[in-house]
Design an enzyme around this catalytic site. Sequence first.
Site, mmCIF file in Angstrom:
data_model
loop_
_atom_site.group_PDB
_atom_site.id
_atom_site.type_symbol
_atom_site.label_atom_id
_atom_site.label_comp_id
_atom_site.label_asym_id
_atom_site.label_seq_id
_atom_site.Cartn_x
_atom_site.Cartn_y
_atom_site.Cartn_z
ATOM 1 N N CYS A 82 42.577 27.138 54.057
ATOM 2 C CA CYS A 82 42.654 25.697 53.794
ATOM 3 C C CYS A 82 44.093 25.289 53.425
ATOM 4 O O CYS A 82 44.949 25.279 54.290
ATOM 5 C CB CYS A 82 41.635 25.310 52.715
ATOM 6 N N LYS A 368 31.497 38.610 35.601
ATOM 7 C CA LYS A 368 30.247 38.786 34.845
ATOM 8 C C LYS A 368 29.272 39.745 35.542
ATOM 9 O O LYS A 368 28.668 40.593 34.894
ATOM 10 C CB LYS A 368 29.582 37.414 34.667
#
Length: 390
Positions: A82, A368
């Site tokens: 992008c 996590k």
Amino acid sequence: MHKKSIVILDFGSQYNQLIARRIREMGVYAEIVPYFVELDKIKAMEPAGIILSGGPSSVYAEEAPTVSPEIYDLGIPVLGICYGMQLTTQLFGGKVESAGKKEFGKAELALDSLNNLLFDEVPNNSQAWMSHGDHVTTLAEGFSQIAHTDSCIAAMAHETKAIYGVQFHPEVTHSVYGTQILRNFVFKIAKAEQNWSMGNYIEATIKDIKEKVGDKKVILALSGGVDSSVAAVLIHKAIGDQLNCFFVDTGLMRKDEAKKVMSTYGEHFKMNIECVNAEERFLTKLNGVSDPEQKRKIIGHEFIEIFNEEASKFRDASFLAQGTIYPDVIESQSIKGPSATIKSHHNVGGLPEDMKFELLEPLRELFKDEVRKVGRELGIPNHMIDRHPF
């Protein structure tokens, strides 16, 4: 930094952490660094490949974030995503303009080059996810278009160097073959090494903790949450009784939380852990307060008071251990603007300046889901690992 891994330059995309996670799931270490990191530092990392992330800026705006053009001359494959594709185009002398209206959502990706390594094993006409307001209108010299959508040049490749750009986001699940495209870049183009696994991580981290701590003592405020628990078990595995934990029972937790924490970590893992019963202190301070934000401040303040009282009992401790994880680290590496939310230091925010502890943060490289994997490998029961934050 692990050699032969992937470095991601952060231009502020909301999907940055996803890029790193996708690559780590392939068994390759990926690290996110601010876009303005010095070239020498990138060279010293010896990465197999470099990814320039997306971002909210326009490349033609004043003070738009940029990189040294020399990054393309290191002989290290580069993939611009992008904003990264637009920046590459601009630095090579191509043209980027406003697309008139922002394109956000699904688009059909048509391939123009069926033998390009980046699209190996990707079928023609697959779904890709777009999120941009600018697009490349003229490719720079030396580049050719390798894919398009109805509205834009969707991918480009340099004709002689390993430099690629994609206008869509391969890291999000809406790009159906996005993971395959990233895999192609990581393995077929950058030839990265698969040396990232939680088993290796535990082994290397235990060795690091032993070397760093030596015969000194470590204290840790154990909350019973996933991060502090995994950090505690990992450090305990490395240095045993040199670790002293304390658990503050605020009286504001799940039913029987204190008992569970003490039995899991005290009895099962045989850790030195003290339970500080502070229920009365917290409830007295909160009495009559109904504003949630004020409650939060009172709880935080009281916790720090208790933390300081407890910590001062361990005059001979040299290290303070915390369950800091990688997203905390990324969010605190403020990039003027990008990754806009910066939270104040999460765990024990507000520690007094005169505390003479060195920080020990064994999970600071992990996401996590990786922390949970480490916890499982260390034998922490699932009911402690899979719990939601409270």
